[in-house]
Design a protein around this motif. Structure first.
Motif, PDB file in Angstrom:
ATOM      1  N   ASP A  53       4.051  22.350 -89.982  1.00 24.82           N
ATOM      2  CA  ASP A  53       2.713  21.743 -90.087  1.00 24.82           C
ATOM      3  C   ASP A  53       2.512  21.060 -91.436  1.00 24.82           C
ATOM      4  N   LYS A  54       3.613  20.780 -92.119  1.00 27.09           N
ATOM      5  CA  LYS A  54       3.661  20.016 -93.370  1.00 27.09           C
ATOM      6  C   LYS A  54       3.295  20.837 -94.613  1.00 27.09           C
ATOM      7  N   ARG A  55       2.947  22.105 -94.440  1.00 28.01           N
ATOM      8  CA  ARG A  55       2.742  22.960 -95.611  1.00 28.01           C
ATOM      9  C   ARG A  55       4.097  23.287 -96.239  1.00 28.01           C
ATOM     10  N   PHE A  56       4.076  23.775 -97.463  1.00 28.71           N
ATOM     11  CA  PHE A  56       5.312  24.211 -98.089  1.00 28.71           C
ATOM     12  C   PHE A  56       5.041  25.406 -98.998  1.00 28.71           C
ATOM     13  N   ILE A  57       6.066  26.174 -99.230  1.00 28.80           N
ATOM     14  CA  ILE A  57       6.056  27.208-100.265  1.00 28.80           C
ATOM     15  C   ILE A  57       7.366  27.071-101.022  1.00 28.80           C
ATOM     16  N   CYS A  58       7.441  27.675-102.182  1.00 34.98           N
ATOM     17  CA  CYS A  58       8.690  27.586-102.934  1.00 34.98           C
ATOM     18  C   CYS A  58       9.742  28.455-102.244  1.00 34.98           C
ATOM     19  N   ALA A  59      11.000  28.099-102.440  1.00 39.40           N
ATOM     20  CA  ALA A  59      12.092  28.835-101.806  1.00 39.40           C
ATOM     21  C   ALA A  59      12.173  30.263-102.331  1.00 39.40           C
ATOM     22  N   TYR A  60      11.708  30.496-103.562  1.00 37.04           N
ATOM     23  CA  TYR A  60      11.715  31.860-104.088  1.00 37.04           C
ATOM     24  C   TYR A  60      10.811  32.749-103.240  1.00 37.04           C
ATOM     25  N   CYS A  61       9.590  32.270-102.948  1.00 35.97           N
ATOM     26  CA  CYS A  61       8.677  33.046-102.103  1.00 35.97           C
ATOM     27  C   CYS A  61       9.265  33.232-100.707  1.00 35.97           C
ATOM     28  N   ASP A  62       9.870  32.172-100.176  1.00 31.48           N
ATOM     29  CA  ASP A  62      10.437  32.248 -98.835  1.00 31.48           C
ATOM     30  C   ASP A  62      11.550  33.285 -98.765  1.00 31.48           C
ATOM     31  N   GLN A  63      12.323  33.413 -99.826  1.00 33.52           N
ATOM     32  CA  GLN A  63      13.479  34.311 -99.814  1.00 33.52           C
ATOM     33  C   GLN A  63      13.162  35.721-100.304  1.00 33.52           C
ATOM     34  N   ASN A  64      12.108  35.856-101.118  1.00 32.26           N
ATOM     35  CA  ASN A  64      11.871  37.146-101.770  1.00 32.26           C
ATOM     36  C   ASN A  64      10.525  37.813-101.480  1.00 32.26           C
ATOM     37  N   GLU A  65       9.590  37.084-100.883  1.00 34.39           N
ATOM     38  CA  GLU A  65       8.253  37.640-100.680  1.00 34.39           C
ATOM     39  C   GLU A  65       7.903  37.861 -99.202  1.00 34.39           C
ATOM     40  N   SER A  66       8.910  37.905 -98.355  1.00 36.92           N
ATOM     41  CA  SER A  66       8.762  38.273 -96.935  1.00 36.92           C
ATOM     42  C   SER A  66       7.637  37.537 -96.213  1.00 36.92           C
TER      43      SER A  66
END
Length: 241
Positions: A53-66
């Motif tokens: 849906d065009k949102r994004f988060i940093c890859a750190y959050c994606d990999q480490n913040e479940s």
């Protein structure tokens, strides 16, 4: 100082920085993670992840913040939020439905792109209430749990038939989010808690500060009493909060 985007030294002049100790040259097109506020760069966050849906988060959050992306994760998050609030003396109905949704759903309902969660309470003419909480898909677990706690306190107010001033209403709900973030005891929890007081919408930030002072001085019973005494009875059959 080394730039977290290009790895070159920042010799002088203006620069960007974040609370994690990352620095970036001012000439870069710097983005910050909308969740943790980390500078997005190859060496600070391993880049970013873009959702459908065009949102994004940093890859750190994606990999480490479940990030919460399925029903099992959502149920665990919901159980943690409701358990924390029950510890503080709140009671809730059993007919609360919780859904993961895309940004498009909130947009279609006319809500801002900053909307992370929404509770809709419907009351039939037989006075039976139903509650549906929608949470944005892909939020890190701690943020999802904090948003659920916020929306659950809307459910609590609706269940009790309470309609306080918006600042009181949202301030109390932000106490629920704050409870989750404080309990987490991580850097992200600290950042999310601080962000409540920095919210540009004064209804939320000022309401939170007022209710937090009441909580710290007198406890949760005083918070509930204050909301009850400063409310009018709800008459509508549909509540979006």
């Amino acid at each position: 100082m080394e730039c977290c985007i290009c790895k070159n030294q920042i010799e002088s002049g203006n620069y960007y920085y974040d609370v994690y100790g990352n620095f970036a040259h001012a000439h870069h097109n710097v983005e910050h993670c909308p969740v943790c506020h980390r500078i997005i760069g190859t060496y600070s966050s391993q880049g970013k992840v873009i959702y459908s849906d065009k949102r994004f988060i940093c890859a750190y959050c994606d990999q480490n913040e479940s990030p919460v992306k399925d029903t099992d994760q959502l149920n665990r998050s919901y159980f943690e939020a409701i358990s924390l609030l029950k510890e503080k003396g709140f009671d809730f109905p059993t007919n609360i439905k919780v859904l993961l949704v895309s940004q498009d759903i909130f947009t279609e309902l006319g809500y801002a792109t900053s909307t992370l969660g929404l509770n809709v309470t419907k009351k039939s003419y037989s006075k039976v209430q139903s509650h549906e909480i929608s949470i944005l898909w892909g939020l890190p677990y701690i943020l999802c749990t904090g948003i659920l706690a916020h929306e659950l306190l809307h459910v609590w107010q609706n269940t009790k038939g309470l309609k306080p001033d918006n600042m009181i209403c949202e301030g109390m709900c932000e106490l629920g989010s704050g409870l989750v973030y404080k309990r987490n005891k991580t850097k992200l929890g600290e950042v999310l808690f601080d962000n409540i007081e920095k919210n540009m919408e004064l209804t939320y930030s000022e309401g939170f500060k007022f209710m937090k002072t009441l909580l710290e001085n007198q406890g949760w019973n005083a918070v509930r009493d204050y909301v009850s005494k400063n409310s009018v009875k709800q008459k509508s059959h549909l509540f979006h909060r």
